[in-house]
Design an enzyme around this catalytic site. Structure first.
Site, mmCIF file in Angstrom:
data_model
loop_
_atom_site.group_PDB
_atom_site.id
_atom_site.type_symbol
_atom_site.label_atom_id
_atom_site.label_comp_id
_atom_site.label_asym_id
_atom_site.label_seq_id
_atom_site.Cartn_x
_atom_site.Cartn_y
_atom_site.Cartn_z
ATOM 1 N N ASP A 1 0.527 -9.630 -2.424
ATOM 2 C CA ASP A 1 1.398 -9.467 -1.250
ATOM 3 C C ASP A 1 0.540 -8.954 -0.082
ATOM 4 O O ASP A 1 -0.215 -7.987 -0.238
ATOM 5 C CB ASP A 1 2.487 -8.442 -1.620
ATOM 6 C CG ASP A 1 3.642 -8.417 -0.629
ATOM 7 O OD1 ASP A 1 3.832 -9.414 0.082
ATOM 8 O OD2 ASP A 1 4.358 -7.390 -0.589
ATOM 9 N N HIS A 2 0.652 -9.589 1.061
ATOM 10 C CA HIS A 2 -0.029 -9.152 2.291
ATOM 11 C C HIS A 2 -1.532 -8.916 2.159
ATOM 12 O O HIS A 2 -2.028 -7.821 2.466
ATOM 13 C CB HIS A 2 0.629 -7.887 2.855
ATOM 14 C CG HIS A 2 2.000 -8.134 3.388
ATOM 15 N ND1 HIS A 2 2.238 -8.829 4.553
ATOM 16 C CD2 HIS A 2 3.214 -7.808 2.889
ATOM 17 C CE1 HIS A 2 3.542 -8.913 4.755
ATOM 18 N NE2 HIS A 2 4.158 -8.318 3.754
ATOM 19 N N ASN B 1 11.304 -11.569 -0.725
ATOM 20 C CA ASN B 1 10.570 -10.363 -1.123
ATOM 21 C C ASN B 1 11.467 -9.131 -1.148
ATOM 22 O O ASN B 1 12.117 -8.807 -0.149
ATOM 23 C CB ASN B 1 9.439 -10.097 -0.126
ATOM 24 C CG ASN B 1 8.284 -11.058 -0.290
ATOM 25 O OD1 ASN B 1 8.399 -12.058 -0.989
ATOM 26 N ND2 ASN B 1 7.174 -10.749 0.335
ATOM 27 N N ASP C 1 11.354 -5.030 -2.398
ATOM 28 C CA ASP C 1 10.648 -3.861 -2.914
ATOM 29 C C ASP C 1 11.533 -2.611 -2.773
ATOM 30 O O ASP C 1 11.829 -1.907 -3.739
ATOM 31 C CB ASP C 1 9.332 -3.686 -2.136
ATOM 32 C CG ASP C 1 8.460 -2.576 -2.690
ATOM 33 O OD1 ASP C 1 8.854 -1.945 -3.680
ATOM 34 O OD2 ASP C 1 7.372 -2.330 -2.130
ATOM 35 N N SER D 1 13.381 -8.156 2.664
ATOM 36 C CA SER D 1 14.721 -8.659 2.326
ATOM 37 C C SER D 1 15.527 -7.745 1.429
ATOM 38 O O SER D 1 16.467 -8.194 0.763
ATOM 39 C CB SER D 1 14.606 -10.047 1.696
ATOM 40 O OG SER D 1 14.170 -10.952 2.681
ATOM 41 N N SER D 2 15.167 -6.471 1.377
ATOM 42 C CA SER D 2 16.022 -5.551 0.628
ATOM 43 C C SER D 2 17.348 -5.390 1.357
ATOM 44 O O SER D 2 17.401 -5.420 2.590
ATOM 45 C CB SER D 2 15.346 -4.190 0.471
ATOM 46 O OG SER D 2 14.470 -4.222 -0.639
ATOM 47 N N HIS E 1 10.446 -12.040 4.064
ATOM 48 C CA HIS E 1 9.981 -10.685 3.734
ATOM 49 C C HIS E 1 11.052 -9.684 4.162
ATOM 50 O O HIS E 1 12.014 -10.040 4.835
ATOM 51 C CB HIS E 1 8.674 -10.383 4.479
ATOM 52 C CG HIS E 1 7.481 -10.984 3.820
ATOM 53 N ND1 HIS E 1 6.484 -10.235 3.255
ATOM 54 C CD2 HIS E 1 7.119 -12.277 3.636
ATOM 55 C CE1 HIS E 1 5.568 -11.029 2.748
ATOM 56 N NE2 HIS E 1 5.924 -12.284 2.974
ATOM 57 N N GLU F 1 1.565 -16.354 7.047
ATOM 58 C CA GLU F 1 2.647 -15.745 7.852
ATOM 59 C C GLU F 1 2.436 -16.079 9.324
ATOM 60 O O GLU F 1 1.332 -15.947 9.854
ATOM 61 C CB GLU F 1 2.673 -14.224 7.668
ATOM 62 C CG GLU F 1 3.716 -13.560 8.587
ATOM 63 C CD GLU F 1 4.027 -12.109 8.247
ATOM 64 O OE1 GLU F 1 4.002 -11.774 7.049
ATOM 65 O OE2 GLU F 1 4.286 -11.334 9.177
HETATM 66 P P1 13P Z 1 11.624 -4.613 1.551
HETATM 67 O O1 13P Z 1 10.971 -3.358 2.078
HETATM 68 O O2 13P Z 1 12.792 -5.025 2.381
HETATM 69 O O3 13P Z 1 11.961 -4.508 0.119
HETATM 70 O O4 13P Z 1 10.568 -5.790 1.708
HETATM 71 C C1 13P Z 1 9.522 -5.947 0.788
HETATM 72 C C2 13P Z 1 8.545 -6.966 1.243
HETATM 73 O O5 13P Z 1 8.800 -7.767 2.117
HETATM 74 C C3 13P Z 1 7.241 -6.998 0.561
HETATM 75 O O6 13P Z 1 6.348 -7.883 1.162
#
Ligand code: 13P
Length: 349
Positions: free
Chosen positions: A83-84, A266, A268, A225-226, A223, A142
C-alpha cells in the site's frame, strides 16, 4: 492456493461485477481475522501492508505470515499488496520480497507528503510498471491526491484539495499501463474524514462516474473507504476513549462506486476502531486481566466481524471458488505477449 496477483483478482471482480476489499495489516492477529472472514464468507481477498506496517512488523515476518495464510486457506484466492509505495526502490524491495502487487503512489514525492507533478508521477509509475510486469506483478497507480495522513504517509488536508481530473486520469492510464488506478474523489485516510454525513458536495461520486465513463475497462480503486461506523466509535468512547464526532464513507456510496468501475476498496480505520474498542472493553471490565490472549482474542473477533460484513457488502462473498490461480510466471508471460492488455480502452467524452 499460492498467492495470486491483484490483477487476476480484479479482472475476475470486473467479470462478476463486484468489489474486493483490501485490508491493511500490521500483525498476525489482523491477518488471521481477515482469513477467517474470507473463509466465513467464501471470499477472495487482498491483504495489504504499508511502509509503516513493513517497518513495524519487519518484511520477513509479514511475508511468512502471508505464506502461512495461503497455506492454511488453500481455497481462498489471496493477494499480498504493497500500500502506498513512495518510490521505485520501495516497490522493488516489496517485489523482491514476494508481494504479488504493489501500489506506486507517485501522486506524492518520495517524502510521502508533497504533491508531485503529473510528469513526475507518470515517470516513476511507468518505471515501476516496466519492472513489475516483467516479473508478473501487478501495479496500482494514483492520480489526484487523497486527503489525510496514514502511517505518516499523505498530503494531509481535505480530500477535496486535489481531486482527480478525468482527462488526466485517461492520460495517466495510457502513459503508465497500470493495472488499477486509485482516484481522489474527496475521501481521506483515517477516522476524521467528514464533519457531517457526506453528501455530493464532499464526496464526488459524479467525478468517479465521469472517470469510469472515459475508462470503462480500468479497475478503479477507492482509498480512504472506511465507514467509521457510529457503533464502533461508541464502544471506544464508552470505555474511556476520546474520539471526536466524525463520519466516514457510507457503504451505499461505495456500492455506487462498485457499479461504476470500483474494484478495490481500501479499509484500515474501521478495523483499527473494532480492535481498539474490543481491547478497551476488556481493560475496563476486567482490569485484573493481563494475558494478552484475553484481549487479543476478542479484538481479533471484532475485526473479523467488520471484515466479513464488508466482504458481503462489497459483493466479493461467495466468489472464492470461481477460479484457479494464474502463476506469477504466466502473468509475466501474459504481459510480455500482450495477452494481458495494459493500454486502457478510452471512451470519447
Ligand atoms: P481508511 O483510513 O479509510 O481505512 O483508508 C485506508 C486506506 O485507504 C489505505 O490505503
Amino acid at each position: 492456493m499460492p498467492l495470486v496477483t491483484t490483477r487476476q483478482l480484479l479482472d475476475e471482480a470486473a467479470k462478476g461485477g463486484y468489489g474486493v476489499g483490501a485490508f491493511n495489516v500490521n500483525d498476525m492477529e489482523q491477518i488471521q481475522a481477515i482469513m477467517e472472514a474470507a473463509k466465513e464468507t467464501n471470499s477472495p481477498v487482498i491483504i495489504q501492508a504499508s511502509r509503516g506496517a513493513r517497518k513495524f512488523a519487519q518484511d520477513n515476518y509479514l511475508y511468512h505470515l502471508m505464506l502461512a495464510a495461503a497455506e492454511l486457506y488453500p481455497e481462498i484466492p489471496l493477494a499480498m499488496h504493497l500500500d502506498h509505495g513512495n518510490s521505485f526502490e520501495t516497490c522493488e524491495s516489496a517485489i523482491k520480497l514476494g508481494f504479488t502487487s504493489v501500489m506506486m503512489d507517485g501522486s506524492l514525492k518520495p517524502d510521502g507528503k508533497t504533491p508531485a507533478t503529473f510528469e513526475e508521477n507518470v515517470e516513476v509509475t511507468r518505471k515501476v510498471v516496466d519492472y513489475a510486469h516483467e516479473r508478473g506483478i501487478s501495479v496500482e497507480g494514483e492520480i489526484g491526491v487523497l486527503g489525510g495522513i496514514e502511517d505518516g504517509h499523505g498530503a494531509g488536508g481535505s480530500g477535496l484539495d486535489h481531486v482527480t481530473d478525468p482527462d488526466q486520469a485517461v492520460e495517466f492510464a495510457e502513459l503508465t499501463g497500470v493495472d488499477s488506478l486509485a482516484i481522489a474523489i474527496g475521501t481521506s485516510h483515517g477516522a476524521y474524514k467528514f464533519t457531517k454525513k457526506p453528501d455530493g458536495s464532499v464526496l464526488k461520486m459524479d467525478l468517479l462516474i465521469a472517470i469510469h465513463k472515459r475508462l470503462p475497462n480500468t479497475h478503479l480503486v477507492m482509498h480512504g473507504s472506511s465507514s467509521v461506523p457510529k457503533d464502533l466509535q461508541d464502544i471506544i468512547n464508552q470505555y474511556g476513549g476520546k474520539l471526536k464526532e466524525t463520519w466516514g464513507v457510507p457503504v451505499e456510496e461505495i456500492q455506487v462506486g462498485i457499479k461504476n468501475g470500483v474494484r478495490k476498496i481500501n479499509v484500515d480505520t474501521d478495523n483499527r476502531l473494532a480492535i481498539t474498542g474490543a481491547i478497551r472493553k476488556v481493560f475496563a471490565e476486567s482490569p485484573e486481566k493481563f494475558d494478552p490472549r484475553d484481549y487479543l482474542t476478542p479484538a481479533r473477533a471484532a475485526m473479523q466481524k467488520v471484515v466479513a460484513q464488508r466482504m458481503t457488502q462489497f459483493g466479493q462473498a461467495g466468489h472464492a471458488g470461481d477460479y484457479t490461480a494464474i502463476s506469477i510466471a504466466d502473468m509475466a508471460q501474459g504481459y510480455a505477449s500482450g495477452a494481458l492488455v495494459t493500454k486502457p480502452l478510452v471512451a470519447a467524452k
